[in-house]
Design a protein around this motif. Structure first.
Motif, PDB file in Angstrom:
ATOM      1  N   LEU A  61       0.834  -1.212   0.000  1.00 16.08           N
ATOM      2  CA  LEU A  61       0.000   0.000   0.000  1.00 16.08           C
ATOM      3  C   LEU A  61       0.864   1.256   0.000  1.00 16.08           C
ATOM      4  N   VAL A  62       1.913   1.241   0.826  1.00 16.00           N
ATOM      5  CA  VAL A  62       2.836   2.385   0.864  1.00 16.00           C
ATOM      6  C   VAL A  62       3.476   2.592  -0.498  1.00 16.00           C
ATOM      7  N   SER A  63       3.899   1.482  -1.119  1.00 17.09           N
ATOM      8  CA  SER A  63       4.517   1.579  -2.444  1.00 17.09           C
ATOM      9  C   SER A  63       3.544   2.135  -3.466  1.00 17.09           C
ATOM     10  N   GLN A  64       2.288   1.665  -3.400  1.00 16.38           N
ATOM     11  CA  GLN A  64       1.280   2.158  -4.338  1.00 16.38           C
ATOM     12  C   GLN A  64       1.003   3.649  -4.119  1.00 16.38           C
ATOM     13  N   ASN A  65       0.915   4.036  -2.847  1.00 17.66           N
ATOM     14  CA  ASN A  65       0.688   5.457  -2.543  1.00 17.66           C
ATOM     15  C   ASN A  65       1.855   6.315  -3.013  1.00 17.66           C
ATOM     16  N   LYS A  66       3.052   5.788  -2.851  1.00 15.22           N
ATOM     17  CA  LYS A  66       4.241   6.519  -3.304  1.00 15.22           C
ATOM     18  C   LYS A  66       4.209   6.681  -4.814  1.00 15.22           C
ATOM     19  N   GLN A  67       3.861   5.610  -5.515  1.00 17.44           N
ATOM     20  CA  GLN A  67       3.780   5.680  -6.972  1.00 17.44           C
ATOM     21  C   GLN A  67       2.695   6.651  -7.418  1.00 17.44           C
ATOM     22  N   LEU A  68       1.554   6.615  -6.704  1.00 19.60           N
ATOM     23  CA  LEU A  68       0.463   7.530  -7.028  1.00 19.60           C
ATOM     24  C   LEU A  68       0.891   8.978  -6.805  1.00 19.60           C
ATOM     25  N   CYS A  69       1.580   9.212  -5.683  1.00 17.24           N
ATOM     26  CA  CYS A  69       2.056  10.559  -5.381  1.00 17.24           C
ATOM     27  C   CYS A  69       3.044  11.043  -6.439  1.00 17.24           C
ATOM     28  N   PHE A  71       3.206  10.029  -9.486  1.00 13.93           N
ATOM     29  CA  PHE A  71       2.446  10.241 -10.721  1.00 13.93           C
ATOM     30  C   PHE A  71       1.740  11.596 -10.701  1.00 13.93           C
ATOM     31  N   GLN A  72       1.139  11.919  -9.546  1.00 12.45           N
ATOM     32  CA  GLN A  72       0.444  13.208  -9.417  1.00 12.45           C
ATOM     33  C   GLN A  72       1.424  14.373  -9.546  1.00 12.45           C
ATOM     34  N   ILE A  73       2.571  14.244  -8.900  1.00 19.03           N
ATOM     35  CA  ILE A  73       3.592  15.298  -9.000  1.00 19.03           C
ATOM     36  C   ILE A  73       4.051  15.464 -10.441  1.00 19.03           C
ATOM     37  N   LYS A  74       4.272  14.331 -11.106  1.00 19.45           N
ATOM     38  CA  LYS A  74       4.683  14.371 -12.508  1.00 19.45           C
ATOM     39  C   LYS A  74       3.626  15.057 -13.367  1.00 19.45           C
ATOM     40  N   ALA A  75       2.344  14.708 -13.091  1.00 17.91           N
ATOM     41  CA  ALA A  75       1.246  15.303 -13.862  1.00 17.91           C
ATOM     42  C   ALA A  75       1.176  16.812 -13.630  1.00 17.91           C
ATOM     43  N   LEU A  76       1.353  17.223 -12.377  1.00 19.87           N
ATOM     44  CA  LEU A  76       1.325  18.660 -12.064  1.00 19.87           C
ATOM     45  C   LEU A  76       2.476  19.388 -12.746  1.00 19.87           C
ATOM     46  N   ARG A  77       3.646  18.768 -12.723  1.00 25.80           N
ATOM     47  CA  ARG A  77       4.802  19.398 -13.374  1.00 25.80           C
ATOM     48  C   ARG A  77       4.573  19.528 -14.875  1.00 25.80           C
ATOM     49  N   GLU A  78       4.028  18.457 -15.464  1.00 30.02           N
ATOM     50  CA  GLU A  78       3.761  18.510 -16.901  1.00 30.02           C
ATOM     51  C   GLU A  78       2.697  19.551 -17.215  1.00 30.02           C
ATOM     52  N   SER A  79       1.668  19.644 -16.351  1.00 34.64           N
ATOM     53  CA  SER A  79       0.624  20.646 -16.548  1.00 34.64           C
ATOM     54  C   SER A  79       1.190  22.056 -16.436  1.00 34.64           C
ATOM     55  N   GLY A  80       2.044  22.256 -15.418  1.00 32.35           N
ATOM     56  CA  GLY A  80       2.666  23.570 -15.258  1.00 32.35           C
ATOM     57  C   GLY A  80       3.544  23.931 -16.440  1.00 32.35           C
ATOM     58  N   GLU A  81       4.257  22.960 -16.962  1.00 27.93           N
ATOM     59  CA  GLU A  81       5.119  23.196 -18.123  1.00 27.93           C
ATOM     60  C   GLU A  81       4.280  23.544 -19.345  1.00 27.93           C
ATOM     61  N   GLN A  82       3.141  22.865 -19.497  1.00 26.07           N
ATOM     62  CA  GLN A  82       2.252  23.167 -20.615  1.00 26.07           C
ATOM     63  C   GLN A  82       1.685  24.572 -20.504  1.00 26.07           C
TER      64      GLN A  82
END
Length: 253
Positions: A61-69, A71-82
């Protein structure tokens, strides 16, 4: 049966029962039916196994939450870059439009050229502008129309230097004449604007003492006033006929 025989049989029976009991207990194994230590170890191992399984689930569960986090950070960074790229693109387009406009825009003369013979009478009294000082007398509205129809506006005086430059001409030429300027408080009683530029008259002003006073409740147009010894500004009735000063702005986009 005599007493002796009865006692013998009784003792023999008890001895046989005792031996039989001892032999029965002698056949029991410490680990066959009642190994408490082994049972305790097995139970402990089972509990450890359960805990380990729970820990594995938590770790997953911790690993999944870490991966989700991540992913969200990556998505936010990509959104900000766009968003940044979109913003930069819009700025680039706006700058390009401004550049194109600058290339195609001619020096501003209020959208029209000053025709002859009016142009031959323009006076470069102040840097960036030329002025037409009329000898004709008109109402404020007709004076404004004359200026506009010849590619100019009634003069708007925004600095002391500009004011002094104009006074140096009209004061020496004929100090008894009054001249319309573009100032007016139509629709904004008591607050004057330069209609030639749309700017509020503030900062530098040159009003005669106790002016503007809206005398008679109908003075809405600004002029250099000949009743003053120094040709100061005054509000007056717009329908009256006076000379006027037109201005054309040069080399301003």
């Amino acid at each position: 049966m005599d007493l002796k025989m009865l006692i013998f049989l009784t003792l023999a029976t008890q001895s046989f029962a005792a031996n039989d009991s001892v032999q029965g207990f002698g056949n029991l194994s410490p680990t066959s039916n009642c190994d408490v230590v082994a049972l305790g170890e097995a139970l402990c191992d089972k509990r450890i196994e359960v805990v380990e399984e729970k820990l594995k689930g938590i770790a997953t569960l911790v690993s999944q939450n870490k991966q989700l986090c991540e992913f969200q950070i990556k998505a936010l960074r990509e959104s900000g870059e766009q968003q940044k790229q979109i913003c930069e693109h819009r700025i680039k387009e706006a700058n390009q439009q401004i550049s194109n406009a600058l290339k195609t825009t001619q020096p501003r003369t209020y959208g029209r050229n000053v025709p002859e013979p009016v142009a031959s009478n323009l006076m470069p009294l102040f840097p960036g502008s030329k002025y037409y000082i009329s000898k004709e007398k008109m109402s404020w509205h007709l004076a404004s129309t004359f200026c506009k129809s010849n590619g100019m506006e009634l003069a708007s005086i925004e600095t002391e230097a500009e004011n002094n430059a104009i006074l140096g001409v009209i004061g020496n030429e004929n100090p008894k004449e009054s001249y319309w300027l573009s100032g007016s408080d139509y629709g904004s009683e008591g607050t004057f604007y330069w209609t030639g530029t749309g700017l509020k008259i503030s900062g530098f002003t040159y009003f005669e003492r106790r002016q503007p006073d809206n005398y008679g409740g109908n003075e809405h147009c600004l002029q250099f006033w000949s009743a003053s010894s120094t040709l100061a500004w005054n509000d007056h009735h717009c329908h009256l006929k006076f000379r006027f000063i037109c201005e054309v702005i040069e080399n301003v986009l």
